[in-house]
Design a protein around this motif. Structure first.
Motif, PDB file in Angstrom:
ATOM      1  N   ARG A 160      21.690 -26.174  -9.652  1.00 52.23           N
ATOM      2  CA  ARG A 160      22.255 -26.311  -8.401  1.00 52.23           C
ATOM      3  C   ARG A 160      21.652 -24.978  -7.598  1.00 52.23           C
ATOM      4  O   ARG A 160      21.551 -25.187  -6.536  1.00 52.23           O
ATOM      5  N   HIS A 161      21.687 -24.043  -8.187  1.00 49.03           N
ATOM      6  CA  HIS A 161      20.993 -22.512  -7.416  1.00 49.03           C
ATOM      7  C   HIS A 161      19.570 -22.440  -7.832  1.00 49.03           C
ATOM      8  O   HIS A 161      19.251 -21.072  -7.554  1.00 49.03           O
ATOM      9  N   ALA A 162      19.021 -23.341  -8.222  1.00 48.02           N
ATOM     10  CA  ALA A 162      17.256 -22.977  -8.918  1.00 48.02           C
ATOM     11  C   ALA A 162      17.175 -21.706  -9.358  1.00 48.02           C
ATOM     12  O   ALA A 162      16.255 -20.965  -8.972  1.00 48.02           O
ATOM     13  N   TYR A 163      17.911 -21.475 -10.507  1.00 49.51           N
ATOM     14  CA  TYR A 163      17.865 -20.259 -11.173  1.00 49.51           C
ATOM     15  C   TYR A 163      17.330 -20.509 -12.582  1.00 49.51           C
ATOM     16  O   TYR A 163      17.627 -21.496 -12.973  1.00 49.51           O
ATOM     17  N   PRO A 164      16.598 -19.881 -13.082  1.00 50.27           N
ATOM     18  CA  PRO A 164      15.782 -18.633 -12.515  1.00 50.27           C
ATOM     19  C   PRO A 164      14.685 -18.921 -11.389  1.00 50.27           C
ATOM     20  O   PRO A 164      14.168 -18.104 -10.949  1.00 50.27           O
ATOM     21  N   ALA A 165      14.219 -20.059 -11.302  1.00 48.61           N
ATOM     22  CA  ALA A 165      13.321 -20.346 -10.275  1.00 48.61           C
ATOM     23  C   ALA A 165      13.551 -21.871 -10.109  1.00 48.61           C
ATOM     24  O   ALA A 165      14.157 -22.702 -10.550  1.00 48.61           O
ATOM     25  N   PRO A 166      12.891 -22.320  -8.784  1.00 50.82           N
ATOM     26  CA  PRO A 166      13.042 -23.721  -8.575  1.00 50.82           C
ATOM     27  C   PRO A 166      12.575 -24.847  -9.505  1.00 50.82           C
ATOM     28  O   PRO A 166      13.084 -25.716  -9.485  1.00 50.82           O
ATOM     29  N   VAL A 167      11.617 -24.204 -10.039  1.00 53.15           N
ATOM     30  CA  VAL A 167      11.112 -25.386 -11.374  1.00 53.15           C
ATOM     31  C   VAL A 167      11.308 -24.509 -12.649  1.00 53.15           C
ATOM     32  O   VAL A 167      10.696 -23.598 -12.900  1.00 53.15           O
ATOM     33  N   ALA A 168      12.211 -24.925 -13.521  1.00 50.26           N
ATOM     34  CA  ALA A 168      12.586 -24.436 -14.834  1.00 50.26           C
ATOM     35  C   ALA A 168      13.274 -25.596 -15.857  1.00 50.26           C
ATOM     36  O   ALA A 168      13.637 -26.496 -15.426  1.00 50.26           O
ATOM     37  N   ASP A 169      12.921 -25.358 -16.844  1.00 51.27           N
ATOM     38  CA  ASP A 169      13.297 -26.441 -17.926  1.00 51.27           C
ATOM     39  C   ASP A 169      14.730 -26.073 -18.243  1.00 51.27           C
ATOM     40  O   ASP A 169      15.287 -24.937 -18.076  1.00 51.27           O
TER      41      ASP A 169
END
Length: 161
Positions: free
Chosen positions: A95-104
């Protein structure tokens, strides 16, 4: 965190919980049920034998899995509750794109656990709104630690030996 564990112990437990193999093992069983005998390598084919052994050793030491006769490797109550913690962490991170907008999925859990334990593994810190939303996720982890801190402490001693 308001647990009976010291800050260092919380970091150690969170470090153990953020193992990619453990995350994969717990979530695989949670999503698809027990892993049949001799089916672990086939089910988690992308993990090396060493990582599978390490994940199952940690999971057993923490009391997260057990062998169920006729069914295979299944989750204990503690393991099912940890799967819920992983899901809550992943939802917050997505929901908060953590740690990056694209992450597994695994990376999101690892980075968020590191952040919650006070050892951020990413340069990007969550936004003010994300930090406010993190309270619920932190509470889910805190409840799991409160309920299972003794097993976690014993497992750390056992795994360190």
């Amino acid at each position: 965190m308001n647990t009976s564990l010291s800050t260092a112990e919380v970091r150690q437990v969170c470090n153990r919980l953020s193992s990619p193999g453990l995350i994969r093992l717990i979530t695989e069983i949670d999503d698809n049920g027990p892993i049949p005998p001799r089916g672990l390598a086939r089910t988690l084919a992308d993990l090396t034998e060493h990582h599978l052994r390490q994940a199952t050793d940690v999971a057993r030491a923490l009391g997260l899995v057990r062998i169920r006769p006729g069914a295979g490797l299944g989750l204990t109550t503690s393991g099912a509750e940890l799967a819920d913690v992983y899901d809550a962490i992943a939802r917050w991170a997505r929901r908060h794109a953590y740690p990056a907008p694209v992450a597994d999925f695994t990376g999101r859990i690892q980075h968020t656990l590191a952040f919650l334990a006070g050892t951020p593994a990413a340069d990007r810190l969550p936004s003010v709104q994300a930090l406010a939303d993190l309270a619920g996720t932190r509470e889910v982890l805190n409840q799991w630690l409160q309920a299972h801190w003794q097993a976690a402490r014993l497992a750390e001693l056992e795994l360190a030996a």
